[in-house]
Design a protein around this motif. Structure first.
Motif, PDB file in Angstrom:
ATOM      1  N   TYR A 249      12.699 -31.570  20.854  1.00 34.71           N
ATOM      2  CA  TYR A 249      11.408 -32.105  21.277  1.00 34.71           C
ATOM      3  C   TYR A 249      10.558 -31.068  22.001  1.00 34.71           C
ATOM      4  CZ  TYR A 249      12.305 -36.836  19.704  1.00 34.71           C
ATOM      5  OH  TYR A 249      12.527 -37.929  18.918  1.00 34.71           O
ATOM      6  N   LYS A 250      11.183 -29.938  22.385  1.00 33.34           N
ATOM      7  CA  LYS A 250      10.423 -28.842  22.986  1.00 33.34           C
ATOM      8  C   LYS A 250      10.054 -27.775  21.962  1.00 33.34           C
ATOM      9  CE  LYS A 250      12.494 -29.275  27.608  1.00 33.34           C
ATOM     10  NZ  LYS A 250      13.302 -28.572  28.649  1.00 33.34           N
ATOM     11  N   ASN A 251      11.037 -27.425  21.091  1.00 37.54           N
ATOM     12  CA  ASN A 251      10.778 -26.302  20.183  1.00 37.54           C
ATOM     13  C   ASN A 251      10.571 -26.728  18.725  1.00 37.54           C
ATOM     14  OD1 ASN A 251      13.406 -26.777  19.149  1.00 37.54           O
ATOM     15  ND2 ASN A 251      14.312 -25.228  20.480  1.00 37.54           N
ATOM     16  N   GLY A 252      10.861 -27.993  18.389  1.00 38.78           N
ATOM     17  CA  GLY A 252      10.625 -28.487  17.034  1.00 38.78           C
ATOM     18  C   GLY A 252      11.532 -27.898  15.973  1.00 38.78           C
ATOM     19  N   LEU A 253      12.710 -27.380  16.362  1.00 42.98           N
ATOM     20  CA  LEU A 253      13.571 -26.699  15.396  1.00 42.98           C
ATOM     21  C   LEU A 253      14.616 -27.638  14.794  1.00 42.98           C
ATOM     22  CD1 LEU A 253      14.122 -23.255  17.156  1.00 42.98           C
ATOM     23  CD2 LEU A 253      12.454 -23.868  15.378  1.00 42.98           C
ATOM     24  N   LEU A 254      14.603 -27.710  13.483  1.00 40.64           N
ATOM     25  CA  LEU A 254      15.544 -28.494  12.692  1.00 40.64           C
ATOM     26  C   LEU A 254      16.257 -27.544  11.741  1.00 40.64           C
ATOM     27  CD1 LEU A 254      16.662 -31.159  11.359  1.00 40.64           C
ATOM     28  CD2 LEU A 254      14.592 -31.141   9.943  1.00 40.64           C
ATOM     29  N   TYR A 255      17.568 -27.711  11.586  1.00 44.77           N
ATOM     30  CA  TYR A 255      18.351 -26.839  10.712  1.00 44.77           C
ATOM     31  C   TYR A 255      18.946 -27.655   9.570  1.00 44.77           C
ATOM     32  CZ  TYR A 255      17.606 -23.515  14.406  1.00 44.77           C
ATOM     33  OH  TYR A 255      17.000 -22.697  15.311  1.00 44.77           O
ATOM     34  N   THR A 256      18.934 -27.055   8.373  1.00 48.19           N
ATOM     35  CA  THR A 256      19.427 -27.757   7.191  1.00 48.19           C
ATOM     36  C   THR A 256      20.264 -26.832   6.316  1.00 48.19           C
ATOM     37  OG1 THR A 256      17.540 -27.189   5.761  1.00 48.19           O
ATOM     38  CG2 THR A 256      17.321 -29.165   7.144  1.00 48.19           C
ATOM     39  N   THR A 257      21.079 -27.440   5.460  1.00 46.10           N
ATOM     40  CA  THR A 257      21.736 -26.713   4.370  1.00 46.10           C
ATOM     41  C   THR A 257      21.385 -27.422   3.067  1.00 46.10           C
ATOM     42  OG1 THR A 257      23.809 -28.001   4.369  1.00 46.10           O
ATOM     43  CG2 THR A 257      23.673 -26.132   5.882  1.00 46.10           C
ATOM     44  N   HIS A 258      21.220 -26.645   2.010  1.00 45.25           N
ATOM     45  CA  HIS A 258      20.956 -27.243   0.703  1.00 45.25           C
ATOM     46  C   HIS A 258      21.379 -26.278  -0.393  1.00 45.25           C
ATOM     47  CE1 HIS A 258      17.318 -24.711   0.908  1.00 45.25           C
ATOM     48  NE2 HIS A 258      17.247 -24.845  -0.410  1.00 45.25           N
ATOM     49  N   THR A 259      21.431 -26.797  -1.626  1.00 49.21           N
ATOM     50  CA  THR A 259      21.816 -25.969  -2.764  1.00 49.21           C
ATOM     51  C   THR A 259      20.617 -25.686  -3.656  1.00 49.21           C
ATOM     52  OG1 THR A 259      22.536 -28.006  -3.886  1.00 49.21           O
ATOM     53  CG2 THR A 259      24.231 -26.629  -2.901  1.00 49.21           C
ATOM     54  N   GLU A 260      20.646 -24.489  -4.247  1.00 46.59           N
ATOM     55  CA  GLU A 260      19.638 -24.084  -5.222  1.00 46.59           C
ATOM     56  C   GLU A 260      20.325 -23.515  -6.453  1.00 46.59           C
ATOM     57  OE1 GLU A 260      16.650 -21.495  -3.629  1.00 46.59           O
ATOM     58  OE2 GLU A 260      16.032 -22.918  -2.072  1.00 46.59           O
ATOM     59  N   LYS A 261      19.548 -23.397  -7.525  1.00 45.00           N
ATOM     60  CA  LYS A 261      20.066 -22.831  -8.755  1.00 45.00           C
ATOM     61  C   LYS A 261      20.557 -21.402  -8.515  1.00 45.00           C
ATOM     62  CE  LYS A 261      16.458 -25.345 -11.255  1.00 45.00           C
ATOM     63  NZ  LYS A 261      15.217 -25.193 -12.071  1.00 45.00           N
ATOM     64  N   LYS A 262      21.523 -20.976  -9.310  1.00 40.85           N
ATOM     65  CA  LYS A 262      21.990 -19.598  -9.184  1.00 40.85           C
ATOM     66  C   LYS A 262      20.848 -18.629  -9.445  1.00 40.85           C
ATOM     67  CE  LYS A 262      23.624 -19.378 -13.994  1.00 40.85           C
ATOM     68  NZ  LYS A 262      24.819 -19.186 -14.847  1.00 40.85           N
ATOM     69  N   ASN A 263      20.899 -17.507  -8.756  1.00 35.86           N
ATOM     70  CA  ASN A 263      19.899 -16.439  -8.902  1.00 35.86           C
ATOM     71  C   ASN A 263      18.498 -16.859  -8.453  1.00 35.86           C
ATOM     72  OD1 ASN A 263      21.946 -14.832 -10.109  1.00 35.86           O
ATOM     73  ND2 ASN A 263      21.480 -15.722 -12.114  1.00 35.86           N
ATOM     74  N   SER A 264      18.418 -17.911  -7.627  1.00 38.49           N
ATOM     75  CA  SER A 264      17.101 -18.297  -7.112  1.00 38.49           C
ATOM     76  C   SER A 264      16.517 -17.207  -6.228  1.00 38.49           C
ATOM     77  CB  SER A 264      17.208 -19.604  -6.327  1.00 38.49           C
ATOM     78  OG  SER A 264      17.497 -20.687  -7.178  1.00 38.49           O
ATOM     79  N   ALA A 265      17.383 -16.491  -5.514  1.00 38.38           N
ATOM     80  CA  ALA A 265      16.970 -15.377  -4.657  1.00 38.38           C
ATOM     81  C   ALA A 265      18.223 -14.543  -4.370  1.00 38.38           C
ATOM     82  CB  ALA A 265      16.351 -15.887  -3.363  1.00 38.38           C
ATOM     83  N   PRO A 266      18.060 -13.290  -3.981  1.00 35.97           N
ATOM     84  CA  PRO A 266      19.237 -12.473  -3.650  1.00 35.97           C
ATOM     85  C   PRO A 266      20.042 -13.112  -2.514  1.00 35.97           C
ATOM     86  CG  PRO A 266      17.293 -11.101  -3.881  1.00 35.97           C
ATOM     87  CD  PRO A 266      16.809 -12.516  -3.894  1.00 35.97           C
ATOM     88  N   ALA A 267      21.348 -13.123  -2.674  1.00 33.42           N
ATOM     89  CA  ALA A 267      22.230 -13.736  -1.680  1.00 33.42           C
ATOM     90  C   ALA A 267      22.586 -12.743  -0.589  1.00 33.42           C
ATOM     91  CB  ALA A 267      23.496 -14.249  -2.342  1.00 33.42           C
TER      92      ALA A 267
END
Length: 581
Positions: A249-267
């Motif tokens: 409620y002070k900094n507005g930071l939310l953390y998530t994990t999710h999956t994307e297609k392979k090769n969406s970006a360099p790992a």
């Protein structure tokens, strides 16, 4: 027939007679096999996609798991039989088909889900893909005297507790699919704030809800936020988990994990090109513009992404220590449990068996720091491998040796419990300690795990065991269930439940407990099973949802109330009471 010698696949003429003998022992001979398997590249690739979506949770082409190893199966059974089995295995079992009945009995009478939605072209694609995986027989490694494989690790059955959990319907989550499971609701969180508490629930298909007056309001939609987001083939993929920073409620930071297609970006955590990539797991920090809003408008900042060789065993949960206070060493540090990504089962143990790899670990990071290799998060200086003077080890790792850590929870006295989904036989509850090695892929439960041809399986521990391994404080085998669903040490208002760690089994849908006071390193605690009452009706989850795999999960609400739900129908039940029978 193909043999694996020194890690290489080679045809071996000298073993032809053995191969013929193996085929001759099959219920359905190779000569009965249809010739309708396709070799078209696009068809096979489509089959690979469908296999990962529908089959890979239970099957692979290396060894048995929840279901049998499928390498070479198209040489052992006819095209017509395999197609019928995929569409409705239980129909074949009920017809008395010898092969189907034998498989059903071999795997503890756990039915394979029916797939009536698959069209003829889909079946052809799946079977054509399976047909590309020929039988591989490994030349056995010299592993010394293993003794006899253990086929029934826990011969003593889990007894009933003599107590009934009384469940009252709380609400039902919105359907996110027209087919089973209709939801993939996975995790609740209570966010405490200056104007009262808010209850959130996540659906792995990409929806974060706030539950208000038992109604579901969409707060974020990952599919709209991330164009490469995928929530199939399931197996825990999708929007995996979420965690509000302690000062949200002070900094507005939310953390998530999710999956994307392979090769969406360099790992950030990649591996050799010779090993396939099935998908990527990503940890993201979101800056929410107005934390009090009913819909989150947020700007993402990626912390890191990880390549995985299969869709299995990804990032099951992220969590901040709920007991840490401002100024304490653990305050604001993010715990991330990450499975092996199927590395061991797909015969890439080098991706998960040491502290130079991020997989098969529980991580602890400072998400607001910048001293990581990519400069996007912080390495906690008190982590076990943060200052070991080895540049190859990962300072992010807090503890390792987990195949698929399902849930992390804190007990009232500060101990951390990790539930661990097993492979061949064992489901585990572990006490998490920094720097400890919980054994995978060389241990499963309190047994030795072996991946080596016909020797694959679990064995009793050697007489002089390696002291580096730490073992679970409670475990059960696959006679009792197939996949643990982690829970919580109960701290609510029901007297008979106080001090009990309550959890269950995803596949066989049973609700268990252990007395938390009995959980101690070096010993095994006794597991007991609850009876269940839904409203006024004594029943089971399987009977209530009318599905052999209800797929249960546990969550907490305000005042530490306990929720249990089934993804199959999305109905959420609140534990109202517990009474002695």
């Amino acid at each position: 027939m193909i043999y694996k010698i020194n890690g290489l696949l080679r045809p071996v003429v000298g073993y032809a007679l053995a191969g013929i003998a193996l085929l001759a022992s099959s219920n359905l001979q190779a000569q009965n096999r249809s010739t309708t398997y396709s070799t078209n590249k696009q068809v096979v690739e489509k089959g690979d996609e469908l296999f990962q979506k529908n089959c890979s949770e239970c099957h692979n082409f290396r060894q048995r798991g929840i279901g049998p190893d499928l390498s070479g199966v198209t040489a052992e059974a006819s095209y017509a039989y395999l197609g019928k089995f995929i569409v409705n295995s239980q129909a074949l079992v009920k017809s008395g088909n010898k092969r189907a009945v034998a498989r059903f009995n071999e795997f503890n009478k756990v039915p394979m889900p029916a797939h009536p939605e698959l069209k003829a072209a889909d079946l052809n694609a799946i079977l054509s893909f399976i047909n590309t995986h020929k039988k591989v027989i490994e030349i056995e490694k010299d592993l010394g005297d293993l003794g006899t494989p253990v086929t029934n690790p826990q011969p003593q059955k889990i007894a009933k507790a003599g107590m009934t959990l009384k469940l009252q319907e709380f609400t039902t989550a919105p359907a996110t699919s027209a087919k089973n499971p209709v939801t993939r609701i996975n995790q609740t969180l209570v966010l405490k704030g200056p104007k009262g508490n808010r209850l959130f629930m996540l659906d792995l298909r990409g929806k974060l809800y706030e539950i208000m007056n038992r109604q579901f309001i969409t707060v974020m939609d990952m599919a709209k936020e991330k164009p490469n987001f995928i929530s199939e083939p399931g197996l825990g993929s999708g929007w995996g988990s979420y965690a509000f920073h302690p000062e949200f409620y002070k900094n507005g930071l939310l953390y998530t994990t999710h999956t994307e297609k392979k090769n969406s970006a360099p790992a950030d955590f990649a591996y050799a090109d010779s090993i396939p990539v099935a998908l990527q797991w990503i940890v993201t920090e979101w800056k929410v513009k107005d934390p009090t809003a009913s819909t989150f408008e947020a700007t993402p900042r990626e912390l890191f992404r990880v390549n995985m060789p299969s869709p299995m065993h990804g990032m099951q949960q992220i969590i901040f220590n709920p007991q840490a206070k401002p100024g304490s060493p653990d305050y604001g540090l993010l715990y991330i449990d990450i499975g092996d990504g199927g590395s061991a089962e797909y015969r890439f143990p080098q991706l998960c068996d040491n502290t130079t790899q991020i997989r098969a670990s529980v991580l602890r990071i400072n998400p607001m720091g910048h001293n990581s290799k990519n400069g996007k998060y912080g390495i906690v200086p008190t982590n076990p491998w943060a200052h070991d003077s080895d540049p190859n080890t990962l300072g992010e790792v807090y503890a390792r040796g987990f195949r698929n850590p399902n849930r992390i929870s804190w007990a009232p006295d500060g101990k951390i419990l990790v539930s661990e989904i097993g492979f061949n036989n064992q489901e585990e509850i572990n006490i998490l300690k920094p720097g400890f090695d919980y054994g995978w892929p060389y241990r499963e439960g309190t047994f030795r795990m072996v991946f080596s041809g016909k020797k694959s399986g679990v064995y009793n521990l050697p007489a002089h065991d390696d002291p580096k391994y730490t073992y679970p404080v409670a475990e059960y085998d696959h006679d009792e269930g197939n996949s643990i669903s982690g829970g919580f040490v109960y701290t609510g208002n029901i007297p008979l439940l106080k001090g009990k760690y309550i959890f269950g089994d995803i596949v066989k849908v049973r609700i268990f407990y252990v007395d938390y006071a009995d959980l101690k390193l070096g010993k095994q605690s006794v597991i007991r099973e609850f009876d269940l009452q839904f409203g006024d009706q004594k029943s089971t989850f399987i009977d209530m949802v009318k599905n052999k795999k209800a797929d249960i999960r546990f969550g907490q609400g305000e005042d530490n109330v306990l929720y249990i739900w089934a993804k199959t129908d999305g109905k959420i039940w609140q534990v109202q009471d517990c009474v002695a029978n």
